[in-house]
Design a protein around this motif. Structure first.
Motif, short mmCIF file in Angstrom:
data_model
loop_
_atom_site.label_atom_id
_atom_site.label_comp_id
_atom_site.label_asym_id
_atom_site.label_seq_id
_atom_site.Cartn_x
_atom_site.Cartn_y
_atom_site.Cartn_z
N SER A 1 6.36 -33.40 -35.48
CA SER A 1 6.83 -32.04 -35.22
C SER A 1 8.33 -31.97 -35.09
O SER A 1 8.92 -30.93 -35.31
CB SER A 1 6.17 -31.51 -33.93
N GLY A 2 8.94 -33.10 -34.76
CA GLY A 2 10.38 -33.10 -34.59
C GLY A 2 11.15 -33.37 -35.86
O GLY A 2 12.36 -33.43 -35.86
N SER A 3 10.46 -33.58 -37.01
CA SER A 3 11.19 -33.92 -38.22
C SER A 3 11.97 -32.73 -38.73
O SER A 3 11.60 -31.58 -38.52
CB SER A 3 10.22 -34.42 -39.29
N ASP B 1 23.07 -42.06 -33.51
CA ASP B 1 22.12 -40.97 -33.75
C ASP B 1 20.84 -41.49 -34.40
O ASP B 1 19.75 -40.96 -34.17
CB ASP B 1 22.75 -39.87 -34.61
N GLU B 2 20.93 -42.54 -35.23
CA GLU B 2 19.73 -43.12 -35.83
C GLU B 2 18.86 -43.79 -34.79
O GLU B 2 17.62 -43.67 -34.82
CB GLU B 2 20.12 -44.12 -36.91
N ILE B 3 19.47 -44.51 -33.87
CA ILE B 3 18.69 -45.14 -32.78
C ILE B 3 18.00 -44.06 -31.96
O ILE B 3 16.82 -44.19 -31.60
CB ILE B 3 19.61 -46.02 -31.91
N ASP B 4 18.73 -42.98 -31.67
CA ASP B 4 18.11 -41.85 -30.96
C ASP B 4 16.89 -41.34 -31.72
O ASP B 4 15.82 -41.09 -31.14
CB ASP B 4 19.12 -40.70 -30.83
N GLU B 5 17.06 -41.17 -33.02
CA GLU B 5 15.98 -40.61 -33.85
C GLU B 5 14.74 -41.49 -33.83
O GLU B 5 13.61 -41.01 -33.70
CB GLU B 5 16.49 -40.45 -35.29
N LEU B 6 14.93 -42.79 -33.95
CA LEU B 6 13.79 -43.71 -33.99
C LEU B 6 13.05 -43.75 -32.66
O LEU B 6 11.81 -43.85 -32.62
CB LEU B 6 14.26 -45.11 -34.38
N PHE B 7 13.79 -43.66 -31.56
CA PHE B 7 13.12 -43.63 -30.26
C PHE B 7 12.41 -42.30 -30.04
O PHE B 7 11.30 -42.27 -29.49
CB PHE B 7 14.13 -43.89 -29.14
N GLU B 8 13.03 -41.20 -30.45
CA GLU B 8 12.40 -39.90 -30.29
C GLU B 8 11.09 -39.82 -31.07
O GLU B 8 10.14 -39.17 -30.65
CB GLU B 8 13.35 -38.79 -30.75
N ARG B 9 11.03 -40.49 -32.22
CA ARG B 9 9.82 -40.47 -33.04
C ARG B 9 8.85 -41.60 -32.66
O ARG B 9 7.84 -41.80 -33.33
CB ARG B 9 10.19 -40.56 -34.52
N ARG B 10 9.24 -42.35 -31.62
CA ARG B 10 8.38 -43.40 -31.07
C ARG B 10 7.97 -44.44 -32.12
O ARG B 10 6.82 -44.89 -32.16
CB ARG B 10 7.15 -42.79 -30.39
N LYS C 1 12.81 -40.95 -17.79
CA LYS C 1 12.11 -39.81 -18.36
C LYS C 1 11.92 -39.97 -19.85
O LYS C 1 12.81 -40.46 -20.55
CB LYS C 1 12.90 -38.52 -18.10
N GLY C 2 10.77 -39.54 -20.36
CA GLY C 2 10.54 -39.49 -21.79
C GLY C 2 10.78 -40.82 -22.48
O GLY C 2 10.43 -41.89 -21.98
N THR C 3 11.44 -40.75 -23.65
CA THR C 3 11.69 -41.98 -24.41
C THR C 3 12.76 -42.84 -23.77
O THR C 3 12.87 -44.03 -24.10
CB THR C 3 12.12 -41.63 -25.84
N ASN C 4 13.55 -42.28 -22.84
CA ASN C 4 14.57 -43.09 -22.16
C ASN C 4 13.94 -44.17 -21.29
O ASN C 4 14.56 -45.20 -21.04
CB ASN C 4 15.47 -42.20 -21.30
#
Length: 544
Positions: free
Chosen positions: A21-23, A511-520, A311-314
């Protein structure tokens, strides 16, 4: 200031498409106004650079990162000086008491000094996160330098039979050391281009080892003196570090990431102009990259409080930043390296020669660091850490085996495996641990994540240091080298954790590292993930 992996240039036909959903599939700009083209253009500046080319092109950034790592060098120097002076006869005469025919410093005070320093460093590292986010990286280091100068004064003018004075001085100085260690990693991660981030952040470990080596040489050189300057001179040499750091801060630029988060965009641009000087890179483009990355993190509801670490992916990122140091302890670093001189003496070397071998082992550690730093951008963080865990775990088991085999050959084997362990550790999990915990966090939480990592490192290292004497000493469990069996067994679990949970971040932008963690994305698939310019993520299952 970073570049994506080369594999991100195009979608490969065999890739698995991950729909979430976040893509983002809206083109160059998201519905929330994030300019994806800026992120791609900034990354492309470094895309085709080799490590050697990047070292030359971004030599100013490397110079600034390495300079601030002098604080980490002082941290290693301080820890070795503090333990090394106990071997100096004049120190034992002034601070010990007569037991039988010799002066002995009580075990209680030795433990007290060591424990207080550990607590001080823990507190310094933990407080660094809040201080750095409030006043910046430069002024945080300056505070540490000023306090360190005063703490060294207390130790240099130590009066005989005043252990409380030394306790006080060591604790205060250790607070500064924790702060220095955290800021060295933090600053290196924020000013280094992606192609060099592993070298500058992992290099913090090299500076710590260099400090330990210099301190050991100083203690050895001064040990033959009979006056109080035998131990006062090593303390006095520490003044060199905070003074040089303080003077260098006049020309060192502030972290542009900190300045952007504080809304000081003009100052951030000026800082980037200094950092990128001589590189030909576009400071305005990199400023926009930082702005867009921070804005992208805000869309993920990223905040900067301590509670946000969990919290969350953090939460996953914080656990990884902690576990790289826990794994080091599981692999027996305190056992093997803390008792290296002991194993050399078991092998039949006289105490003086065993001490010289200890110096040689530290020199070998620096060689190991060079190997690790030379390969970290080629082999990657995950590969080096995983195989480093295997090597250290096997080495501990071999130490344990040698301890139950009779004969001089087995004792020589323990000494040899001690040196092999040093090389394996310092070319793998030693420097890579500093790299992973510095770059695994989000930009918003980097200072606090690093501070948390320093705290975890100090806590677990302190616990193991307390336990080890009870396992090894003749008047306790008297396991001697058999402790290798224990850490060899525990190291297996650390190796398994590494395989499943330590991701590959080589060549990834913030930002790529953020993206990969957000998408688990799982740790084992990080290196296979391809992030396109529209932020669509694919996993190439056939990638190596």
């Amino acid at each position: 200031m970073s570049n994506p992996p080369a594999s991100a240039e195009k979608e490969k036909p065999q890739a698995e498409h991950i729909e979430e959903s976040g893509s983002i599939e809206k083109g160059d700009r998201t519905d929330n106004g994030i300019d994806l083209r800026v992120l791609a253009e900034a990354a492309a500046e470094e895309k085709n650079l080799s490590v050697a080319q990047a070292l030359w092109k971004y030599r100013a950034a490397c110079g600034y990162a390495f300079f601030l790592s002098l604080g980490a060098c002082m941290s290693g120097f301080d820890s070795s000086i503090s333990s090394g002076v106990i071997a100096i006869p004049s120190f034992r005469n002034d601070m010990g008491s007569l037991v039988g025919n010799q002066q002995v410093v009580s075990a209680a005070w030795q433990s007290g000094w060591s424990g207080a320093a550990r607590i001080g460093q823990l507190a310094g590292g933990l407080s660094a996160g809040s201080i750095a986010d409030r006043i910046g990286r430069k002024y945080t280091v300056l505070i540490g330098a000023v306090i360190s100068v005063g703490a060294i004064f207390i130790q240099f003018f130590l009066r005989p039979q005043q252990p409380v004075q030394l306790l006080f001085g060591r604790t205060i100085n250790a607070w500064s050391m924790g702060l220095f260690a955290a800021m060295a990693s933090n600053y290196a991660a924020e000013v280094s281009p992606t192609a060099l981030r592993g070298i500058t952040t992992g290099g913090v470990n090299f500076w710590v080892v260099l400090g330990q080596f210099l301190a050991t040489v100083v203690v050895y050189a001064q040990g033959q003196r009979t006056d109080s300057f035998a131990y006062r001179v090593p303390y006095a040499i520490q003044w060199v570090f905070p003074i040089i750091l303080s003077l260098g801060l006049i020309v060192i630029p502030e972290s542009p990431w900190y300045l952007v988060r504080k809304g000081k965009h003009d100052q951030a641009l000026h800082s980037l102009q200094q950092i990128l000087r001589g590189s030909g890179a576009n400071p305005e483009l990199h400023l926009r990259q930082i702005q867009e990355t921070i804005e992208l993190e805000s869309l993920h509801k990223e905040e900067g409080g301590w509670i946000d670490l969990f919290k969350g992916t953090n939460r996953r990122r914080t656990i990884i930043a902690s576990m790289v140091f826990v794994c080091q302890e599981m692999a027996g670093v305190q056992f093997v390296l803390g008792y290296s001189t002991y194993f050399f003496e078991l092998a039949g070397f006289a105490t003086a020669n065993a001490f010289k071998l200890g110096i040689g082992t530290l020199a070998l550690a620096m060689v190991g660091n060079f190997i690790g730093l030379a390969t970290i951008e080629y082999l990657g963080r995950r590969t080096l850490f995983f195989w480093g865990m295997i090597a250290c775990t096997v080495d501990c088991l071999l130490l344990g085996i040698c301890s139950v085999v009779p004969g001089q050959g087995a004792l020589w084997g323990q000494a040899a495996f001690t040196m092999i362990y040093m090389l394996a550790y310092q070319s793998g999990i030693g420097p890579v641990g500093y790299c992973v915990y510095a770059e695994i966090s989000s930009a918003q939480l980097r200072s606090k994540t690093i501070a948390w990592g320093v705290m975890v490192n100090q806590v677990f290292a302190g616990v193991v240091q307390v336990i080890n004497p009870y396992l090894i000493n003749p008047n306790e469990a008297n396991l001697e080298g058999k402790v290798g069996w224990i850490f060899g067994g525990i190291g297996v679990f650390g190796t398994i954790y590494t395989w499943f949970f330590i991701p590959e971040t080589k060549g990834r932008t913030v930002d790529e590292i953020d993206e990969l963690f957000e998408r688990r994305i799982s740790a084992r698939k990080f290196s296979k993930a391809v992030i396109l310019e529209d932020r669509t993520v694919h996993v190439d299952e056939k990638a190596t």
